[in-house]
Design a protein around this motif. Structure first.
Motif, PDB file in Angstrom:
ATOM      1  N   GLY A 233     -10.981 -45.657  -6.268  1.00 20.00           N
ATOM      2  CA  GLY A 233     -10.350 -45.687  -7.596  1.00 20.00           C
ATOM      3  C   GLY A 233      -9.870 -47.103  -7.905  1.00 20.00           C
ATOM      4  N   PRO A 234      -9.131 -47.272  -9.000  1.00 18.20           N
ATOM      5  CA  PRO A 234      -8.632 -48.605  -9.361  1.00 18.20           C
ATOM      6  C   PRO A 234      -7.649 -49.124  -8.315  1.00 18.20           C
ATOM      7  CG  PRO A 234      -8.380 -47.046 -11.186  1.00 18.20           C
ATOM      8  CD  PRO A 234      -8.764 -46.247  -9.981  1.00 18.20           C
ATOM      9  N   ILE A 235      -7.872 -50.333  -7.842  1.00 18.15           N
ATOM     10  CA  ILE A 235      -7.041 -50.867  -6.753  1.00 18.15           C
ATOM     11  C   ILE A 235      -5.601 -51.089  -7.199  1.00 18.15           C
ATOM     12  CG2 ILE A 235      -7.702 -53.294  -7.220  1.00 18.15           C
ATOM     13  CD1 ILE A 235      -7.624 -53.707  -4.141  1.00 18.15           C
ATOM     14  N   ASP A 236      -5.392 -51.444  -8.463  1.00 16.52           N
ATOM     15  CA  ASP A 236      -4.012 -51.684  -8.915  1.00 16.52           C
ATOM     16  C   ASP A 236      -3.219 -50.375  -8.927  1.00 16.52           C
ATOM     17  OD1 ASP A 236      -5.694 -50.873 -11.025  1.00 16.52           O
ATOM     18  OD2 ASP A 236      -4.392 -51.759 -12.539  1.00 16.52           O
ATOM     19  N   ALA A 237      -3.892 -49.259  -9.229  1.00 17.77           N
ATOM     20  CA  ALA A 237      -3.202 -47.960  -9.231  1.00 17.77           C
ATOM     21  C   ALA A 237      -2.786 -47.596  -7.802  1.00 17.77           C
ATOM     22  CB  ALA A 237      -4.102 -46.879  -9.814  1.00 17.77           C
ATOM     23  N   TYR A 248      -8.729 -53.128 -17.572  1.00 15.20           N
ATOM     24  CA  TYR A 248     -10.046 -52.472 -17.564  1.00 15.20           C
ATOM     25  C   TYR A 248     -10.378 -52.140 -19.008  1.00 15.20           C
ATOM     26  CZ  TYR A 248      -9.224 -51.518 -12.568  1.00 15.20           C
ATOM     27  OH  TYR A 248      -8.969 -51.612 -11.218  1.00 15.20           O
ATOM     28  N   ARG A 249     -11.650 -52.095 -19.333  1.00 18.95           N
ATOM     29  CA  ARG A 249     -12.061 -51.692 -20.675  1.00 18.95           C
ATOM     30  C   ARG A 249     -12.498 -50.239 -20.629  1.00 18.95           C
ATOM     31  NH1 ARG A 249     -10.723 -53.138 -25.724  1.00 18.95           N
ATOM     32  NH2 ARG A 249     -12.496 -53.105 -27.177  1.00 18.95           N
ATOM     33  N   ASP A 307      -9.723 -43.848 -19.784  1.00 20.62           N
ATOM     34  CA  ASP A 307     -10.154 -44.037 -18.399  1.00 20.62           C
ATOM     35  C   ASP A 307     -10.739 -45.429 -18.203  1.00 20.62           C
ATOM     36  OD1 ASP A 307      -9.413 -41.526 -17.716  1.00 20.62           O
ATOM     37  OD2 ASP A 307     -11.431 -40.660 -17.793  1.00 20.62           O
ATOM     38  N   PRO A 308     -10.485 -46.035 -17.042  1.00 20.74           N
ATOM     39  CA  PRO A 308     -11.035 -47.384 -16.811  1.00 20.74           C
ATOM     40  C   PRO A 308     -12.528 -47.312 -16.502  1.00 20.74           C
ATOM     41  CG  PRO A 308      -9.830 -46.626 -14.875  1.00 20.74           C
ATOM     42  CD  PRO A 308      -9.688 -45.545 -15.905  1.00 20.74           C
ATOM     43  N   TYR A 309     -13.343 -48.021 -17.262  1.00 20.57           N
ATOM     44  CA  TYR A 309     -14.791 -48.021 -17.013  1.00 20.57           C
ATOM     45  C   TYR A 309     -15.318 -49.393 -16.598  1.00 20.57           C
ATOM     46  CZ  TYR A 309     -14.967 -43.346 -18.952  1.00 20.57           C
ATOM     47  OH  TYR A 309     -14.773 -42.008 -19.151  1.00 20.57           O
ATOM     48  N   TYR A 310     -14.775 -50.437 -17.211  1.00 22.83           N
ATOM     49  CA  TYR A 310     -15.284 -51.784 -16.922  1.00 22.83           C
ATOM     50  C   TYR A 310     -14.145 -52.685 -16.455  1.00 22.83           C
ATOM     51  CZ  TYR A 310     -19.403 -50.762 -19.893  1.00 22.83           C
ATOM     52  OH  TYR A 310     -20.537 -50.228 -20.445  1.00 22.83           O
ATOM     53  N   PRO A 311     -14.296 -53.350 -15.303  1.00 23.37           N
ATOM     54  CA  PRO A 311     -13.398 -54.490 -15.046  1.00 23.37           C
ATOM     55  C   PRO A 311     -13.712 -55.548 -16.097  1.00 23.37           C
ATOM     56  CG  PRO A 311     -15.157 -54.399 -13.404  1.00 23.37           C
ATOM     57  CD  PRO A 311     -15.329 -53.201 -14.293  1.00 23.37           C
ATOM     58  N   ILE A 312     -12.728 -56.368 -16.439  1.00 23.49           N
ATOM     59  CA  ILE A 312     -12.962 -57.378 -17.493  1.00 23.49           C
ATOM     60  C   ILE A 312     -13.026 -58.751 -16.820  1.00 23.49           C
ATOM     61  CG2 ILE A 312     -12.115 -58.350 -19.652  1.00 23.49           C
ATOM     62  CD1 ILE A 312     -10.701 -55.689 -20.187  1.00 23.49           C
TER      63      ILE A 312
END
Ligand code: FAD
Ligand code: UDP
Length: 385
Positions: A233-237, A248-249, A307-312
């Protein structure tokens, strides 16, 4: 269990299979109610196979990745094609990536390949160094083609100007002087014959793998008892956003079924760089080869929320990610893998390659010993498994 895997997308599922094949017991959880992560596909209410989270076209140059996935699926050869409509009032569409046809049709020319190369040489604005996506596009095609095909699309997709994104984003789209109108040129271009979800079912079908969907990591973290955790999952979460949220986009997917329309558009995807709130329309039957009297499409509406789909990708975000990565590297038995956990604009094949590399390393470091295998068997028997 030996290993808890958070996320049943490509990263989690490939690691699960590799660890289970080496004799480990694995629990895979996903907070969504299904497996396959963003590659999840399903039949819609009209019986058309759709990709719930937007079009997923498999392509790779890696023999290793293609051979690996071929253990779990047969394939349907498919080469994706994209048209772009720079101005909906004219309604004219042009091949993307920009190629000989694009330039000849757009400017009413009849240039051969050498003529296109000379045209681009005159049009381009040489940039050195090339850092941003604006540098990439201006350096290859110049301002007019940039404004027609890239600037508006990028603004819509990312909520940022081309100049605010790392060069790698726009560099995904090449420029061609020939007539090749395929979106990708990889050696292997194919779709799983029965879909992605069916491929994931086989990937995860192993006596050493237990899959539980509809469960978030946060729900079970305090009671999880395992030797190692793989987090996709998202590392920051994972770190409670302690250094602030990683941007995230997101996207909103608007699915529609067109009853009685056998085919809406001549290619899989049509891009709308300068009109509409959506970036593109994809018609799934092109991708899947399915025969049906109607057709199902998806429009993608980019958004900051959801929901996060793309790192920016840009330097500030990459620097913030590095701070989280430093925490990750100091962990003993927690590993981060995949598009959200590694904050990389990965395609599916790149995630598979990364997951294979990680799990093979873990298998080497955490070999299943005979004593450990005996313990597993006894423990499973005690649980009635
Ligand atoms: P994901 O598929 O995102 O899986 C991560 C999983 O972890 C998710 O299912 C999520 O629910 C779960 N999770 C997260 N946090 C938690 C938690 N706390 N607890 C429990 N579960 C959790 N790639 C291509 O190669 N070709 C394409 O054509 C293509 N098109 C794309 C189109 C779109 C619109 C998008 C968004 C991506 C596309 N990709 C494409 C990229 C592709 O989706 C990814 O490379 C790949 O799916 C990433 O796999 P992953 O396992 O890293 O992440
Ligand atoms: N892009 C663009 N115009 C297009 C297609 C792509 O400007 O018609 C740029 C845009 O910044 C986009 C990036 O190129 O985000 C990568 O495009 P790709 O199709 O690879 O995006 P994805 O399928 O990953 O959303």
């Amino acid at each position: 269990m030996d290993c808890l895997i958070v996320g049943a997308g490509f990263a989690g599922a490939v690691c699960a299979r590799e660890l289970a094949d080496a004799g480990h017991t694995v629990l895979v959880i996903d907070k969504r109610k299904h497996i396959a992560g963003n590659a999840y596909d399903r039949l819609d209410a009209h019986g058309v196979l759709i990709h719930q989270y937007g079009p997923h076209i498999f392509h790779t140059n890696s023999d290793k990745v293609f051979e690996y996935l071929s253990r779990f699926t047969e394939w349907r050869p498919y080469e994706h094609r994209v048209l772009a409509v720079p101005d909906v009032r004219s309604g004219r569409s042009y091949p993307l990536p920009i190629n000989r046809t694009t330039i000849n049709q757009l400017y009413g020319l009849d240039l051969d390949e050498a003529g296109i190369a000379a045209f681009l040489e005159r049009s381009r604005e040489p940039r050195d160094p090339i850092r941003t996506s604006e540098d990439v596009v201006l350096n290859s095609v110049g301002p007019d083609l940039c404004n027609k095909f890239f600037r508006g699309y990028t603004r819509k997709q990312w909520g940022r100007d081309l100049s605010e994104l790392s060069g790698g984003v726009a560099a995904r789209i090449p420029t061609r002087c020939n007539d090749d109108d395929r979106y990708f040129t990889d050696r292997f271009q194919a779709m799983p014959l029965h879909g992605y979800t069916a491929m994931f079912e086989r990937l995860l079908d192993h006596p050493g793998i237990d899959v539980r969907t509809g469960i978030a990591y946060e729900q079970i973290v305090s009671s999880a008892d395992c030797r190692m955790t793989i987090f996709s999952g998202p590392i920051d979460a994972y770190y409670d956003h302690r250094f602030g949220p990683l941007p995230y986009r997101s996207l909103r997917f608007e699915h529609e079924h067109l009853a009685g329309t056998a085919q809406l558009q001549s290619v899989g995807t049509v891009n709308y760089p300068n009109d509409h709130d959506y970036t593109r329309i994809t018609e799934f039957k092109h991708l899947t080869g399915q025969q049906h009297a109607g057709s199902s499409i998806v429009r993608e509406y980019p958004s900051a929320d959801g929901d996060p789909y793309y790192p920016i990708p840009n330097p500030a975000n990459e620097a913030l990610f590095k701070r989280y990565e430093a925490l990750a590297e100091a962990e003993n038995d927690v590993y981060f893998i995949g598009r959200l956990a590694q904050y990389r604009y990965y395609n599916m094949d790149q995630v598979v390659a990364a997951a294979l590399a990680l799990s093979r390393r873990l298998n080497a470091e955490h070999a299943v010993t005979p004593a450990h295998a005996h313990y597993q068997t006894t423990a499973s028997a005690a649980l009635g498994a």
